[in-house]
Design an enzyme around this catalytic site. Structure first.
Site, PDB file in Angstrom:
ATOM      1  N   CYS A  12       1.198  -1.576   0.181  1.00 44.21           N
ATOM      2  CA  CYS A  12      -0.067  -0.275  -0.089  1.00 44.21           C
ATOM      3  C   CYS A  12       0.841   1.177  -0.538  1.00 44.21           C
ATOM      4  O   CYS A  12       1.732   1.677   0.332  1.00 44.21           O
ATOM      5  CB  CYS A  12      -1.116  -0.125   1.978  1.00 44.21           C
ATOM      6  SG  CYS A  12       0.046   0.012   3.097  1.00 44.21           S
ATOM      7  N   HIS A  41       5.805  -5.229   8.319  1.00 44.26           N
ATOM      8  CA  HIS A  41       5.432  -6.257   9.282  1.00 44.26           C
ATOM      9  C   HIS A  41       5.903  -7.459   8.240  1.00 44.26           C
ATOM     10  O   HIS A  41       5.557  -8.078   7.717  1.00 44.26           O
ATOM     11  CB  HIS A  41       4.399  -6.725   9.473  1.00 44.26           C
ATOM     12  CG  HIS A  41       4.487  -5.787  11.002  1.00 44.26           C
ATOM     13  ND1 HIS A  41       3.244  -6.393  11.725  1.00 44.26           N
ATOM     14  CD2 HIS A  41       5.442  -5.727  12.268  1.00 44.26           C
ATOM     15  CE1 HIS A  41       3.511  -5.639  13.098  1.00 44.26           C
ATOM     16  NE2 HIS A  41       4.659  -5.184  12.983  1.00 44.26           N
ATOM     17  N   CYS A  96       2.886   5.604   8.991  1.00 44.74           N
ATOM     18  CA  CYS A  96       1.763   6.464   7.771  1.00 44.74           C
ATOM     19  C   CYS A  96       0.290   7.084   8.477  1.00 44.74           C
ATOM     20  O   CYS A  96       0.320   7.599   9.078  1.00 44.74           O
ATOM     21  CB  CYS A  96       0.337   5.086   7.225  1.00 44.74           C
ATOM     22  SG  CYS A  96      -0.307   4.983   6.809  1.00 44.74           S
ATOM     23  N   GLU A 126       0.433  -0.444  16.638  1.00 42.79           N
ATOM     24  CA  GLU A 126      -0.225   0.122  15.939  1.00 42.79           C
ATOM     25  C   GLU A 126      -1.264   0.875  16.824  1.00 42.79           C
ATOM     26  O   GLU A 126      -1.166   2.372  17.284  1.00 42.79           O
ATOM     27  CB  GLU A 126      -1.021   0.457  15.086  1.00 42.79           C
ATOM     28  CG  GLU A 126      -2.035   1.445  14.518  1.00 42.79           C
ATOM     29  CD  GLU A 126      -3.086   1.688  12.639  1.00 42.79           C
ATOM     30  OE1 GLU A 126      -1.994   0.685  12.326  1.00 42.79           O
ATOM     31  OE2 GLU A 126      -4.115   2.193  13.294  1.00 42.79           O
ATOM     32  N   THR A 164      -6.357   0.844  11.560  1.00 37.16           N
ATOM     33  CA  THR A 164      -5.771   1.240  10.257  1.00 37.16           C
ATOM     34  C   THR A 164      -6.472  -0.282   9.365  1.00 37.16           C
ATOM     35  O   THR A 164      -6.500  -0.436   8.651  1.00 37.16           O
ATOM     36  CB  THR A 164      -5.066   1.640   9.793  1.00 37.16           C
ATOM     37  OG1 THR A 164      -3.817   1.442   9.739  1.00 37.16           O
ATOM     38  CG2 THR A 164      -5.182   2.963  10.307  1.00 37.16           C
ATOM     39  N   CYS A 194      -8.692   3.034   6.355  1.00 36.61           N
ATOM     40  CA  CYS A 194      -7.989   2.440   5.391  1.00 36.61           C
ATOM     41  C   CYS A 194      -8.254   2.014   4.418  1.00 36.61           C
ATOM     42  O   CYS A 194      -9.056   1.154   3.925  1.00 36.61           O
ATOM     43  CB  CYS A 194      -6.738   1.871   6.231  1.00 36.61           C
ATOM     44  SG  CYS A 194      -4.736   1.517   4.404  1.00 36.61           S
ATOM     45  N   SER A 222       1.558  -9.914  10.564  1.00 34.35           N
ATOM     46  CA  SER A 222       1.363  -9.239  10.101  1.00 34.35           C
ATOM     47  C   SER A 222      -0.444  -9.710  10.203  1.00 34.35           C
ATOM     48  O   SER A 222      -0.656 -10.244   9.288  1.00 34.35           O
ATOM     49  CB  SER A 222       1.823  -8.922   8.360  1.00 34.35           C
ATOM     50  OG  SER A 222       0.464  -8.004   7.838  1.00 34.35           O
ATOM     51  N   ASN A 224      -3.001  -7.329   8.927  1.00 34.94           N
ATOM     52  CA  ASN A 224      -3.687  -7.021   8.036  1.00 34.94           C
ATOM     53  C   ASN A 224      -3.304  -9.101   6.670  1.00 34.94           C
ATOM     54  O   ASN A 224      -4.909  -9.346   6.077  1.00 34.94           O
ATOM     55  CB  ASN A 224      -3.623  -6.199   7.020  1.00 34.94           C
ATOM     56  CG  ASN A 224      -2.061  -6.323   6.143  1.00 34.94           C
ATOM     57  OD1 ASN A 224      -2.018  -6.769   5.061  1.00 34.94           O
ATOM     58  ND2 ASN A 224      -0.951  -5.985   6.714  1.00 34.94           N
ATOM     59  N   SER A 266       2.428  -5.233   3.806  1.00 31.03           N
ATOM     60  CA  SER A 266       3.533  -5.633   3.245  1.00 31.03           C
ATOM     61  C   SER A 266       4.280  -6.513   2.964  1.00 31.03           C
ATOM     62  O   SER A 266       5.670  -6.079   3.021  1.00 31.03           O
ATOM     63  CB  SER A 266       3.765  -5.072   5.151  1.00 31.03           C
ATOM     64  OG  SER A 266       3.154  -6.245   5.515  1.00 31.03           O
TER      65      SER A 266
HETATM   66  S1  SF4 Z   1      -2.332  -0.524   5.498  1.00 29.79           S
HETATM   67 FE1  SF4 Z   1      -1.670   1.020   7.367  1.00 29.79          FE
HETATM   68  S2  SF4 Z   1       0.366   1.195   5.736  1.00 29.79           S
HETATM   69 FE2  SF4 Z   1      -0.885   0.535   4.558  1.00 29.79          FE
HETATM   70  S3  SF4 Z   1      -1.986   3.326   4.524  1.00 29.79           S
HETATM   71 FE3  SF4 Z   1      -3.301   1.392   5.279  1.00 29.79          FE
HETATM   72  S4  SF4 Z   1      -3.058   2.480   7.822  1.00 29.79           S
HETATM   73 FE4  SF4 Z   1      -1.973   2.960   5.868  1.00 29.79          FE
END
Ligand code: SF4
Length: 308
Positions: A12, A41, A96, A126, A164, A194, A222, A224, A266
């Site tokens: 991202c 990560h 970020c 975070e 996020t 996000c 990670s 996400n 990531s």
């Molecule tokens: S995933 Fe995290 S680092 Fe990537 S744009 Fe969204 S808030 Fe920012």
């Protein structure tokens, strides 16, 4: 075998910016550059930066005097900023901008006298950064049970913010529970979530309609990436989180006609290619990208790192 790649997947804008900050800092100042916490990560990313001269530490006490120091994309608590300032460390902040926006929202709600709830995962850097940026107590809730347990009168002026890497879908039950419990609740605009988290999760749902197995390329720590795997599983598709092609188990693909690949925010594309190569070693592979949302978001670098 048919392979479908989710669109969007992988890096991202926040991750691209964070990595670029470390690379440019290394070019400008020369190694070593100290980075507090994994910049993002992903082991591959961390190892590549280590090879260029970045040194990763968990605590600022490990940074020598006057050494250039980068704060990771996850953000840091004010105590960390204060410690760096007290020690006179030259800091580049790779937090970020969307995380910083959450910090600012939290501060605004508090300055208006609201009691703040943060929806997020306990222990995630975070979340620690956000809780440490807001001047006052923050109630962390991870699920609807935590909402029911909040020791607060129902008419308390409340507000919430979210980690996020949780999407609109991840947070909607918790937000509904907060709305059902408290009579005076405010929250950020839904558009403030996000974009990258939401887009990657929507894309993995679309992928799930086409494939028998989903491979999520990403690191075990990670948040996400783990969530992408869970969403695949929730869609009824066998889903696995793998760091790279070496972790691919051919047994998973025994009865699969179509395999889907996505990657956490990531995880670099080179690792997606590595997984495709691993699939090719099992048998012939046809690769197609699933039509999805185009992303063209870019975040500006700190002024001191911009050339010219
Ligand atoms: S995933 Fe995290 S680092 Fe990537 S744009 Fe969204 S808030 Fe920012």
């Amino acid at each position: 075998m048919q392979v479908y790649l989710a669109q969007p997947r992988g890096f991202c804008a926040g991750v691209v910016r964070a990595i670029e900050i470390v690379e440019r800092a290394l070019e400008k100042h020369g190694p070593p550059v100290y980075v507090r916490h994994e910049i993002v990560h992903n082991k591959y990313v961390v190892e590549s930066l280590k090879a260029k001269g970045a040194v990763f530490v968990e605590d600022l006490s490990e940074v020598p005097p006057r050494a250039v120091t980068v704060f990771s994309a996850h953000g840091v608590a004010r105590t960390v900023e204060d410690e760096a300032a007290a020690r006179g460390l030259p800091v580049l902040n790779a937090t970020c901008p969307l995380v910083t926006k959450v910090h600012n929202q939290g501060k605004r709600y508090m300055s208006r006298g609201r009691t703040l709830v943060l929806i997020g995962h306990s222990g995630h850097p975070e979340v620690e950064g956000t809780m440490g940026q807001v001047p006052g107590p923050v109630h962390l809730v991870q699920n609807v049970t935590d909402v029911a347990a909040l020791p607060l009168p129902l008419d308390t002026p409340m507000a919430y913010i979210t980690q996020t890497t949780l999407s609109v879908d991840d947070t909607k039950d918790i937000i509904s529970a907060l709305e059902a419990r408290f009579t005076d609740l405010q929250g950020p605009d839904i558009r403030d979530i996000c974009y990258a988290t939401q887009n990657r999760q929507s894309a993995v749902r679309d992928l799930g309609k086409l494939v028998d197995v989903i491979l999520v390329v990403g690191a075990a720590n990670s948040s996400n990436s783990n969530r992408l795997r869970e969403i695949g599983t929730e869609a009824g598709v066998a889903s696995y989180l793998i760091a790279d092609g070496s972790e691919l188990d051919p047994v998973w693909l025994k009865d699969a006609k179509a395999v889907g690949i996505t990657a956490g925010a990531s995880a670099p594309e080179v690792l997606v290619d590595d997984v495709i190569q691993a699939l090719r070693r099992i048998g012939p592979v046809e690769v197609a990208v699933v039509p999805g949302r185009e992303e063209n978001i870019e975040f500006r670098l700190p002024a001191e790192l911009v050339a010219g």
